[in-house]
Scaffold this motif. Structure first.
Motif, PDB file in Angstrom:
ATOM      1  N   TRP A   4      -1.029  -9.627  -8.588  1.00  0.00           N
ATOM      2  CA  TRP A   4      -0.608  -9.350  -7.213  1.00  0.00           C
ATOM      3  C   TRP A   4      -1.548  -8.329  -6.584  1.00  0.00           C
ATOM      4  N   ARG A   5      -1.409  -8.162  -5.296  1.00  0.00           N
ATOM      5  CA  ARG A   5      -2.239  -7.209  -4.557  1.00  0.00           C
ATOM      6  C   ARG A   5      -1.360  -6.457  -3.566  1.00  0.00           C
ATOM      7  N   CYS A   6      -0.508  -5.581  -4.084  1.00  0.00           N
ATOM      8  CA  CYS A   6       0.368  -4.803  -3.202  1.00  0.00           C
ATOM      9  C   CYS A   6      -0.489  -3.911  -2.305  1.00  0.00           C
ATOM     10  N   TYR A  59       0.108  -1.172  -1.092  1.00  0.00           N
ATOM     11  CA  TYR A  59       0.243   0.255  -1.381  1.00  0.00           C
ATOM     12  C   TYR A  59      -0.228   0.611  -2.788  1.00  0.00           C
ATOM     13  N   CYS A  60      -0.822  -0.333  -3.505  1.00  0.00           N
ATOM     14  CA  CYS A  60      -1.242  -0.069  -4.888  1.00  0.00           C
ATOM     15  C   CYS A  60      -2.228   1.105  -4.935  1.00  0.00           C
ATOM     16  N   LEU A 110      -8.510  -4.432 -10.251  1.00  0.00           N
ATOM     17  CA  LEU A 110      -7.438  -5.352 -10.634  1.00  0.00           C
ATOM     18  C   LEU A 110      -7.971  -6.762 -10.875  1.00  0.00           C
ATOM     19  N   GLY A 144      -1.121  -0.572 -15.582  1.00  0.00           N
ATOM     20  CA  GLY A 144      -2.121  -1.507 -15.094  1.00  0.00           C
ATOM     21  C   GLY A 144      -2.543  -1.157 -13.692  1.00  0.00           C
ATOM     22  N   ASN A 148       5.493  -5.797 -13.752  1.00  0.00           N
ATOM     23  CA  ASN A 148       5.780  -6.106 -12.348  1.00  0.00           C
ATOM     24  C   ASN A 148       6.699  -7.330 -12.186  1.00  0.00           C
TER      25      ASN A 148
HETATM   26  S1  SF4 Z   1      -0.664  -3.045 -10.266  1.00  0.00           S
HETATM   27 FE1  SF4 Z   1       1.460  -2.999  -9.506  1.00  0.00          FE
HETATM   28  S2  SF4 Z   1       1.306  -2.061  -7.481  1.00  0.00           S
HETATM   29 FE2  SF4 Z   1      -0.770  -2.705  -8.056  1.00  0.00          FE
HETATM   30  S3  SF4 Z   1      -1.003  -4.764  -7.177  1.00  0.00           S
HETATM   31 FE3  SF4 Z   1      -0.260  -5.029  -9.275  1.00  0.00          FE
HETATM   32  S4  SF4 Z   1       1.974  -5.160  -9.082  1.00  0.00           S
HETATM   33 FE4  SF4 Z   1       1.204  -4.291  -7.174  1.00  0.00          FE
END
Ligand code: SF4
Length: 305
Positions: free
Chosen positions: A59-61, A63-64, A71, A106, A139
């Protein structure tokens, strides 16, 4: 980072603080309370941990706090090591600065589900089971725990002494989830299924939730429905769930000024108005559904089996 990386560049020291949410937010007891409890130490408002991160997430939140290029699973940003070598690098750190907790983070650690049981085997082989607290993030996006681990590995994860796992709900409904992660809205529903399956294994399980979303429309009701859904997994699950406050800092701010500038206004509303109203609604729901004694129960002693 306030301290330089350690463990040959693959580790870092993370400082956890119960009061990290700031004014108006409930204390964040994870992972401090279960870690100190498991280690038999006196409770404290802060704790340090040795953190290792896999360099990949599905995923690409927005707010990460991890830069998106870290990632992508790019080899240039990491190093191939096995779990035993990571544990050996941890042991080689000076006693005075080596935390009593290891966090597997992660990215999404469950993209390589063997990481947790292999780390447990490494700790056990070095007579560190129960002496070092092991914590891992999830996640709630994959079923690899069941599709790639053996039954023996799943039992090891569920029974290892001194292990806790936290799974993160990335929003309070399908719309906020899709806004936060960029993933399909229906995967929010899957998060509950995966949480329930993990819970059934017997692992010591906790939850985070991020209460950001693009709109305040009907927010009180939407947060109430989220608490309903947690309680459909177990009536006490809201008491094992810690809201995490999203803040725009460092790489998040850069991202919203750069590649994600199209959602900058929505993200500002999400971290201010939406999140503020959502946490107020969350706290009202908990007060309405649990008495003071239940709300004061240490998070690791909340029963969800
Ligand atoms: S590491 Fe966690 S916060 Fe970051 S993109 Fe992945 S799921 Fe989202």
């Amino acid at each position: 980072m306030t301290l330089p990386p350690n463990c040959g560049g693959l580790g870092r020291i993370r400082h956890f603080y119960k009061g990290s949410g700031g004014e108006g937010w409930p204390a964040t007891p994870l992972p401090i309370v279960p870690a100190l409890s498991s280690l038999g130490r006196e409770q404290s408002d802060s704790l340090t941990a040795e953190v290792f991160q896999n360099a990949g997430c599905n995923w690409r939140c927005w707010y990460c706090f991890v830069p998106f290029e870290l990632l992508d699973g790019r080899e240039a940003h990491g190093e191939w090591v096995n779990a035993g070598e990571l544990v050996d690098r941890y042991i080689a750190e000076p006693d005075a600065t080596r935390p009593a907790m290891i966090v597997l983070s992660g990215g999404q650690p469950d993209l390589c589900p063997e990481w947790v049981p292999w780390t447990m085997e490494a700790l056990r082989a070095r007579n560190l089971e129960g002496k070092v607290y092991l914590w891992s993030d999830d996640n709630l996006s994959t079923d690899y725990f069941w599709t790639y681990l053996t039954e023996e590995q799943r039992i090891l994860v569920a029974t290892f002494k001194g292990y806790g796992r936290v799974a993160c709900f990335k929003g309070f409904d399908n719309e906020s989830f899709a806004f936060n992660t960029g993933a399909a809205p229906k995967l929010f529903d899957q998060q509950f299924d995966l949480f329930a399956r993990l819970l059934a294994t017997g692992v010591d399980l906790y939850a985070y939730v991020t209460l950001t979303g693009p709109s305040v429309h009907n927010i009180d009701d939407r947060v109430a429905r989220f608490v309903d859904r947690l309680q459909s997994v177990h009536p006490n699950l809201p008491l094992r769930t810690a809201p995490l406050r999203v803040v725009t800092f460092g790489v998040v701010g850069e991202r919203l000024r750069g590649p994600l500038v199209r959602i900058r206004d929505d993200a500002e509303r999400a971290t201010e108005e939406v999140q503020v109203r959502a946490i107020a609604a969350w706290m009202r729901e908990l007060e309405a559904r649990f008495d003071g004694e239940a709300r004061a129960t240490p998070i690791d002693r909340v029963t969800i089996r």
